[in-house]
Design a protein around this motif. Structure first.
Motif, PDB file in Angstrom:
ATOM      1  N   GLU A 150     -24.527   1.111  -3.441  1.00 44.82           N
ATOM      2  CA  GLU A 150     -25.415   2.137  -3.986  1.00 44.82           C
ATOM      3  C   GLU A 150     -26.829   1.602  -4.164  1.00 44.82           C
ATOM      4  O   GLU A 150     -27.805   2.292  -3.858  1.00 44.82           O
ATOM      5  CB  GLU A 150     -24.865   2.633  -5.316  1.00 44.82           C
ATOM      6  N   ARG A 151     -26.939   0.366  -4.650  1.00 47.85           N
ATOM      7  CA  ARG A 151     -28.272  -0.229  -4.815  1.00 47.85           C
ATOM      8  C   ARG A 151     -28.964  -0.393  -3.469  1.00 47.85           C
ATOM      9  O   ARG A 151     -30.161  -0.116  -3.337  1.00 47.85           O
ATOM     10  CB  ARG A 151     -28.160  -1.584  -5.522  1.00 47.85           C
ATOM     11  N   ARG A 152     -28.211  -0.857  -2.471  1.00 50.16           N
ATOM     12  CA  ARG A 152     -28.810  -1.040  -1.134  1.00 50.16           C
ATOM     13  C   ARG A 152     -29.262   0.295  -0.556  1.00 50.16           C
ATOM     14  O   ARG A 152     -30.307   0.378   0.097  1.00 50.16           O
ATOM     15  CB  ARG A 152     -27.812  -1.724  -0.207  1.00 50.16           C
ATOM     16  N   ALA A 153     -28.474   1.343  -0.798  1.00 53.74           N
ATOM     17  CA  ALA A 153     -28.850   2.667  -0.285  1.00 53.74           C
ATOM     18  C   ALA A 153     -30.141   3.145  -0.928  1.00 53.74           C
ATOM     19  O   ALA A 153     -31.020   3.688  -0.244  1.00 53.74           O
ATOM     20  CB  ALA A 153     -27.716   3.657  -0.543  1.00 53.74           C
ATOM     21  N   ILE A 154     -30.287   2.932  -2.235  1.00 52.80           N
ATOM     22  CA  ILE A 154     -31.516   3.332  -2.927  1.00 52.80           C
ATOM     23  C   ILE A 154     -32.696   2.526  -2.419  1.00 52.80           C
ATOM     24  O   ILE A 154     -33.764   3.074  -2.105  1.00 52.80           O
ATOM     25  CB  ILE A 154     -31.355   3.141  -4.448  1.00 52.80           C
ATOM     26  N   GLU A 155     -32.532   1.225  -2.318  1.00 52.67           N
ATOM     27  CA  GLU A 155     -33.622   0.365  -1.860  1.00 52.67           C
ATOM     28  C   GLU A 155     -34.033   0.718  -0.437  1.00 52.67           C
ATOM     29  O   GLU A 155     -35.221   0.730  -0.109  1.00 52.67           O
ATOM     30  CB  GLU A 155     -33.190  -1.094  -1.955  1.00 52.67           C
TER      31      GLU A 155
ATOM     32  N   THR B  46     -38.110   9.462  -4.885  1.00 49.73           N
ATOM     33  CA  THR B  46     -37.225   9.178  -6.011  1.00 49.73           C
ATOM     34  C   THR B  46     -36.709  10.456  -6.643  1.00 49.73           C
ATOM     35  O   THR B  46     -35.523  10.545  -7.007  1.00 49.73           O
ATOM     36  CB  THR B  46     -37.948   8.317  -7.067  1.00 49.73           C
ATOM     37  N   VAL B  47     -37.555  11.461  -6.798  1.00 50.36           N
ATOM     38  CA  VAL B  47     -37.109  12.689  -7.452  1.00 50.36           C
ATOM     39  C   VAL B  47     -36.079  13.408  -6.585  1.00 50.36           C
ATOM     40  O   VAL B  47     -35.096  13.977  -7.100  1.00 50.36           O
ATOM     41  CB  VAL B  47     -38.313  13.604  -7.795  1.00 50.36           C
ATOM     42  N   ARG B  48     -36.252  13.368  -5.266  1.00 46.28           N
ATOM     43  CA  ARG B  48     -35.251  13.973  -4.379  1.00 46.28           C
ATOM     44  C   ARG B  48     -33.940  13.207  -4.446  1.00 46.28           C
ATOM     45  O   ARG B  48     -32.848  13.793  -4.502  1.00 46.28           O
ATOM     46  CB  ARG B  48     -35.761  14.005  -2.936  1.00 46.28           C
ATOM     47  N   LEU B  49     -34.045  11.881  -4.461  1.00 43.98           N
ATOM     48  CA  LEU B  49     -32.845  11.055  -4.522  1.00 43.98           C
ATOM     49  C   LEU B  49     -32.097  11.275  -5.833  1.00 43.98           C
ATOM     50  O   LEU B  49     -30.858  11.365  -5.852  1.00 43.98           O
ATOM     51  CB  LEU B  49     -33.231   9.583  -4.367  1.00 43.98           C
ATOM     52  N   MET B  50     -32.821  11.356  -6.939  1.00 44.51           N
ATOM     53  CA  MET B  50     -32.187  11.554  -8.237  1.00 44.51           C
ATOM     54  C   MET B  50     -31.450  12.891  -8.282  1.00 44.51           C
ATOM     55  O   MET B  50     -30.348  12.984  -8.841  1.00 44.51           O
ATOM     56  CB  MET B  50     -33.234  11.470  -9.350  1.00 44.51           C
ATOM     57  N   ALA B  51     -32.039  13.937  -7.698  1.00 46.73           N
ATOM     58  CA  ALA B  51     -31.377  15.237  -7.648  1.00 46.73           C
ATOM     59  C   ALA B  51     -30.113  15.177  -6.806  1.00 46.73           C
ATOM     60  O   ALA B  51     -29.084  15.770  -7.153  1.00 46.73           O
ATOM     61  CB  ALA B  51     -32.338  16.292  -7.096  1.00 46.73           C
TER      62      ALA B  51
END
Length: 333
Positions: free
Chosen positions: A89-94, A110-115
């Motif tokens: 999950e961390r690698r996907a976010i990074e 970031t806002v799209r990812l958080m949603a």
């Protein structure tokens, strides 16, 4: 395990199961799905006590139980754990955020990812930095009396604005650009506002005033009032979780000042959850808000997810904290 701890485990199971399945939870389901280590009769007794304490209730006769607002509150305060994201999950976010080119870009991603991660409405406040300085100012001729003003600040933010009907030749534009660079480069945004405000009415030509006015707009210090929102469609998908219309929630999301008040006050490295009436807003009494803070010593802002009370608090809290940490790390670069 004490009786009180066991009852908390029963409450945790009821909340988790109801959030996952949106069905009232009965003692038989708890026995089948969760290893609580006690008999069905004991679980029924524990559920009766939890109901007496106002933490769960029976929506209709012969149904199982669902959490009350107080039950969700106890779950968040005593039972929900902020688990670190897994390595994948961390690698996907990074990977998703790594090639962001500016503050605008990283905030939008970031806002799209958080949603997407929370399946809720995501809100991010733009970082407010009183010490941001102008790094570069360009006036680009586009032809047909059109210009583009490009402003780059030292926090990598890039602002652009196109102007039409500019009656000035290349030499005049180059000379005015030189004047503006002397006035603006290396200055904090508030200083640029003051300097250009003083000079604006002294320049004789319309093109000078148009360009200066545009730069004033680009450098206007309003970051603390700027929010980016994504995932409002998630409210529609969760409409059955609201007893009434979702229209008041949508209206509340338009009130940026009210939203800022609700998500502010969180300290760095903290995650705060407000549920139902704790939001102190008529349009949000059927929602929960999970808020966090990100930033550096000189720059800070807030982020949050908003959704129905029946939300996955554990996932929302973990996501808010992880993305807060990422944004803080980005701003420190």
């Amino acid at each position: 395990m004490s009786t009180a701890d066991r009852r908390l485990d029963v409450l945790r199971a009821i909340v988790s199961d109801y959030v996952c399945n949106r069905e009232p939870v009965g003692s038989k389901m708890l026995v089948e799905r969760y290893d609580l280590g006690v008999s069905p009769a004991t679980i029924r007794n524990d559920m009766a006590v939890l109901e007496e304490e106002g933490l769960i209730y029976q929506p209709h006769t012969s149904a199982g139980r669902v959490p009350t607002l107080a039950g969700y509150r106890v779950f968040v305060d005593k039972l929900a754990q902020i688990k670190p994201l897994s390595a994948p999950e961390r690698r996907a976010i990074e990977s998703f955020l790594a090639d962001a080119l500016s503050v605008d870009d990283v905030i939008e991603r970031t806002v799209r990812l958080m949603a997407q991660l929370t399946r809720q409405v995501a809100i991010i406040q733009y970082p407010h930095c009183t010490q941001t300085k102008v790094l570069c100012l360009e006036i680009v001729e586009l032809g047909d009396q059109r210009l583009m003003i490009v402003l780059i600040t030292d926090n990598t933010n890039v602002e652009r604005r196109t102007l039409n009907a500019i009656t000035a030749n290349s030499a005049e534009l180059a000379q005015f650009k030189h004047v503006l660079n002397q006035l603006c480069i290396g200055k904090e945004l508030a200083q640029v506002q003051e300097i250009l405000g003083q000079h604006l009415h002294t320049w004789p030509y319309d093109f000078q005033k148009q360009i200066a006015q545009t730069i004033l707009e680009l450098t206007k210090v309003e970051a603390e009032q700027r929010l980016v929102i994504a995932g409002t469609a998630n409210l529609v998908r969760a409409e059955t979780d609201f007893q009434h219309s979702i229209v008041p929630v949508l209206d509340a999301l338009e009130e940026q000042v009210a939203l800022l008040r609700l998500i502010s006050g969180v300290q760095t490295d903290q995650v705060r959850v407000s549920i139902g009436k704790e939001n102190h807003h008529d349009g949000l009494i059927e929602t929960a808000i999970v808020a966090g803070k990100y930033g550096t010593e000189t720059t800070s802002a807030h982020l949050a997810v908003v959704g129905p009370v029946r939300m996955d608090y554990t996932a929302a809290m973990s996501t808010v904290q992880s993305l807060s940490n990422y944004l803080s790390h980005y701003l420190k670069k």
